[in-house]
Design a protein around this motif. Structure first.
Motif, PDB file in Angstrom:
ATOM      1  N   LEU A 168       0.829  -1.205   0.000  1.00  0.00           N
ATOM      2  CA  LEU A 168       0.000   0.000   0.000  1.00  0.00           C
ATOM      3  C   LEU A 168       0.862   1.254   0.000  1.00  0.00           C
TER       4      LEU A 168
ATOM      5  N   ASN B 256       2.835   1.512  -3.368  1.00  0.00           N
ATOM      6  CA  ASN B 256       1.946   1.787  -4.496  1.00  0.00           C
ATOM      7  C   ASN B 256       1.441   3.219  -4.451  1.00  0.00           C
ATOM      8  N   THR B 257       1.088   3.682  -3.243  1.00  0.00           N
ATOM      9  CA  THR B 257       0.576   5.042  -3.106  1.00  0.00           C
ATOM     10  C   THR B 257       1.636   6.072  -3.462  1.00  0.00           C
TER      11      THR B 257
ATOM     12  N   SER C 207       2.308   5.980  -7.284  1.00  0.00           N
ATOM     13  CA  SER C 207       1.215   6.546  -8.082  1.00  0.00           C
ATOM     14  C   SER C 207       1.125   8.055  -7.909  1.00  0.00           C
TER      15      SER C 207
ATOM     16  N   CYS D 253      -5.432   2.663  -3.136  1.00  0.00           N
ATOM     17  CA  CYS D 253      -4.179   2.563  -3.899  1.00  0.00           C
ATOM     18  C   CYS D 253      -4.473   2.216  -5.357  1.00  0.00           C
TER      19      CYS D 253
ATOM     20  N   TYR E 212      -5.444   5.524  -7.132  1.00  0.00           N
ATOM     21  CA  TYR E 212      -4.328   6.363  -7.556  1.00  0.00           C
ATOM     22  C   TYR E 212      -3.586   5.730  -8.726  1.00  0.00           C
TER      23      TYR E 212
END
Length: 286
Positions: free
Chosen positions: A15, A18-19, A22, A213, A216
């Motif tokens: 998470l 990935n956040t 992005s 996530c 985004y």
């Protein structure tokens, strides 16, 4: 290490990574659009005293090329309004997909699903559903992959269904919680087994975190012309994995209801007359 902790830590790392990834892509795209050069254009119009003489004055505005480039990087996702019609279509698709999923789970061995098929056959599905609803919820003994991988993913898909339809974080979480609780745990799955305590919590909570996530990531993919690593195939494959029902709906040619807007806005500045140049802006959304 406990399998639950292993999966939980893996999700937290996924998470956060990935956040950040992005959002970084989104910030870079936004910064590139905001740094577009302001070019000087010329407006020419006829002199009232002599139609053969043209006067030209300079004003500053974005060129047509810059405007096209900026629009390309500002695709409207998510929609600016709550698209209840899209959400209704997606929910209808869930019903069909769930019937298929139920059939697949029923065909799986009882050791994997813990479903008592013999009792279901003897007493009927309706009787088994009432019995399971009254007995639950309980702490189930399902395989950890089902509880802590597939259920969070399902919650993320529920979440993305609402998020991609223009709903905010809290509303999308409520949709995920409603679908996972009443549609699945106390709905479809209750025909086969007692509702699960951990599934009632893990599916909407962790699922919504994973879903945000996904949200985004989808924004970044769309802003990059639906490509991942410059590959259109990877882009569409990723979109289908993180938001399958909206991706399918778009592939079927779904379009929002037409929306039009007409307004007057400044389009530049005339240095010759020291006045603002105004124009009509017309936009139409399909």
């Amino acid at each position: 290490m406990n399998p639950f902790k292993t999966v939980l830590y893996a999700y937290l790392i996924l998470l956060s990574g990935n956040t950040v990834f992005s959002q970084e892509l989104e910030n870079n795209t936004t910064q590139q659009s905001s740094n577009l050069p302001l070019l000087e254009n010329t407006v020419a119009y006829a002199n009232p005293k002599n139609d053969n003489i043209l006067n030209s004055f300079n004003y500053n505005s974005l060129s047509q090329i810059d405007t096209t480039h900026a629009n390309k990087n500002t695709i409207a996702y998510p929609p600016a309004f709550k698209d209840y019609r899209r959400l209704a279509y997606d929910t209808g698709m869930y019903v069909g997909a769930t019937v298929i999923a139920f059939g697949i789970l029923y065909a799986m061995p009882e050791s994997a699903t813990n479903w008592d098929k013999q009792a279901m056959k003897e007493n009927g599905f309706a009787y088994k559903w009432k019995q399971n609803v009254k007995a639950g919820p309980v702490w189930d003994e399902d395989d950890w992959v089902l509880n802590y991988v597939t259920h969070p993913y399902s919650g993320a898909v529920y979440y993305m269904t609402a998020r991609s339809s223009g709903f905010n974080i809290f509303e999308s979480f409520l949709y995920s919680a409603f679908m996972s609780t009443f549609f699945w745990e106390y709905g479809i799955e209750a025909f086969a087994e007692i509702p699960s305590k951990q599934d009632l919590i893990v599916t909407p909570v962790i699922g919504s975190a994973v879903g945000e996530c996904f949200f985004y990531a989808k924004k970044s993919i769309i802003k990059h012309d639906r490509r991942v690593l410059k590959s259109r195939f990877l882009g569409y494959t990723t979109l289908f994995v993180i938001d399958p029902f909206n991706t399918l709906l778009d592939s079927f040619g779904y379009k929002e209801k037409q929306k039009t807007q007409l307004n007057v806005a400044p389009i530049g500045f005339d240095k010759g007359t020291n006045k603002t140049v105004w124009g009509l802006n017309f936009s139409m959304q399909f």
